[in-house]
Scaffold this motif. Structure first.
Motif, short mmCIF file in Angstrom:
data_model
loop_
_atom_site.label_atom_id
_atom_site.label_comp_id
_atom_site.label_asym_id
_atom_site.label_seq_id
_atom_site.Cartn_x
_atom_site.Cartn_y
_atom_site.Cartn_z
N VAL A 138 9.30 -10.69 -8.68
CA VAL A 138 8.01 -10.50 -8.85
C VAL A 138 7.28 -11.82 -8.62
O VAL A 138 6.16 -12.02 -7.83
CB VAL A 138 7.53 -9.52 -9.81
CG1 VAL A 138 6.07 -9.61 -10.21
CG2 VAL A 138 8.10 -8.27 -9.59
N ARG A 186 4.10 -7.04 -2.60
CA ARG A 186 4.83 -5.93 -3.05
C ARG A 186 6.06 -5.56 -2.16
O ARG A 186 7.25 -5.00 -2.18
CB ARG A 186 3.90 -4.63 -3.29
CG ARG A 186 4.81 -3.52 -3.92
CD ARG A 186 4.03 -2.44 -4.32
NE ARG A 186 3.09 -1.93 -3.20
CZ ARG A 186 2.32 -0.70 -3.25
NH1 ARG A 186 1.76 -0.54 -4.15
NH2 ARG A 186 1.42 -0.64 -2.03
N ASN A 217 2.21 -3.47 -10.07
CA ASN A 217 2.34 -3.02 -8.64
C ASN A 217 3.23 -3.59 -8.08
O ASN A 217 4.28 -2.76 -7.16
CB ASN A 217 1.01 -3.28 -8.14
CG ASN A 217 -0.07 -2.20 -8.20
OD1 ASN A 217 0.19 -1.28 -7.68
ND2 ASN A 217 -1.09 -2.41 -9.18
N VAL A 218 3.50 -4.96 -8.03
CA VAL A 218 4.77 -5.53 -7.06
C VAL A 218 6.13 -4.91 -7.61
O VAL A 218 6.86 -4.90 -6.80
CB VAL A 218 4.60 -7.15 -7.04
CG1 VAL A 218 5.65 -7.58 -6.27
CG2 VAL A 218 3.15 -7.35 -6.69
N TYR A 230 10.23 -6.57 -2.00
CA TYR A 230 11.29 -5.55 -2.13
C TYR A 230 12.33 -5.95 -0.80
O TYR A 230 13.53 -5.21 -0.88
CB TYR A 230 10.65 -4.25 -1.43
CG TYR A 230 11.36 -3.21 -1.01
CD1 TYR A 230 11.86 -2.27 -2.14
CD2 TYR A 230 11.91 -2.58 -0.15
CE1 TYR A 230 12.59 -0.94 -2.19
CE2 TYR A 230 12.66 -1.55 0.25
CZ TYR A 230 12.78 -0.74 -0.91
OH TYR A 230 13.57 0.30 -0.67
#
Ligand SMILES: Nc1ncnc2c1ncn2[C@@H]1O[C@H](COP(=O)(O)OP(=O)(O)OP(=O)(O)O)[C@@H](O)[C@H]1O
Length: 291
Positions: free
Chosen positions: A134, A166, A115-116, A170
């Protein structure tokens, strides 16, 4: 996407204090077969790089509408949103969002790490770098021991930590949070508030944080924008002059905290009664002016 000559950090973000987000004359009117709803009338404010700005206001004031306009998910009816000098006309690359509904924002068939990693894949970050980002993000939110678990195996607070990991992995230039802790219990909420302040300071994030909770806004923010009832304008842009080092016990029992809390509470109550800045003229009123 960065413009001008302001120095930037390794993630390409403007230096602290540089212009980040500008909202000018923002109006949002929803139009449907049932008629028009003017949610936002006229909002103008700036957020500088590295700032933590909270937004509070009565229910239905237009807080979510505002965040959707900031994130380019909703086109304004009038006015502009500018991020680092570029007008926002769709979801900008340098922005990440965390929503209240963590269960809907995480993919249940993907592990925590997957997900991350997903937005980093979409951003084109090379595999080795992705792995390291991550791992760092998952450790930063205190989930270093569950990277291979699935969201449904985690508590609500842990799932929201995944959503935060997450977003920070980014390396957004600005992070928007829409009532992110409304669905977790009080103790978890306090922990997550501290996590957000910790990450904000450590990573030099710029944050716009919408909440119903006045105490949360004062605890987290450097500024609190208090919105009027719909159609929304800014009632007051309150500077929170609390020390940068905050903790749940000391800060919340500080007299400055109590004064800000009382002031903002009073503003929101007035907003609910229909008080608007234009009523300020001599504060002669019609049942809704300030006491
Ligand atoms: N898609 C839509 N179409 C028509 N009206 C809408 C739409 N979305 C929101 N509204 C209206 O716009 C106004 C502002 O809604 P919004 O959800 O932004 O408020 P809010 O401050 O986030 O509310 P809450 O605090 O209750 O979450 C409300 O009157 C709402 O009914």
């Amino acid at each position: 996407m960065t413009t001008g000559t302001a120095p930037v950090d390794p993630a390409g973000r403007p230096a602290p204090g540089a212009q980040m987000l500008q909202v000018a004359g923002l109006n949002k009117t929803y139009r449907s077969a049932q008629g028009e709803t003017e949610a936002i009338r006229d909002l103008t404010f700036d957020v500088r790089a590295g700032e933590m700005v909270c937004v509070v206001g009565p229910s239905g004031a237009g807080k979510t509408t505002l965040l959707r306009c900031l994130s380019g998910l909703l086109p304004p009816t009038a006015g502009t949103v500018t991020l680092e000098g570029d007008r926002v006309t769709g979801p900008p690359k340098g922005m990440a969002m965390v929503f209240q509904e963590y269960a809907r924002s995480l993919f249940p068939w993907m592990t925590v790490a997957q997900n991350v990693e997903l937005p980093l894949k979409e951003k084109g970050v090379p595999k080795a770098e992705r792995r390291s980002k991550v791992r760092t993000a998952i450790e930063a939110v205190g989930l270093g021991d569950v990277p291979d678990s699935y969201p449904w195996q985690l508590s609500g607070g842990m799932q929201q930590r995944v959503a935060i990991a997450r977003a920070v992995a980014y390396e957004p230039h600005i992070l928007l949070m829409d009532e992110p802790f409304a669905a977790v219990d009080a103790q978890t909420r306090a922990d997550l508030e501290d996590l957000v302040r910790h990450l904000w300071k450590r990573l030099g994030l710029t944050l716009a944080f919408v909440t119903h909770d006045i105490d949360e806004a004062v605890y987290l923010g450097q500024r609190v924008l208090v919105l009027s009832a719909r159609p929304t304008v800014i009632l007051e842009d309150v500077t929170i002059d609390l020390p940068a080092e905050r903790d749940q016990l000391t800060t919340r029992s500080d007299s400055t905290f109590a004064a800000h809390r009382a002031h903002i509470y009073d503003l929101v109550q007035q907003a609910k009664r229909g008080y608007r800045p234009e009523d300020r003229v001599g504060d002669v009123d019609h049942g809704k002016a300030r006491p």
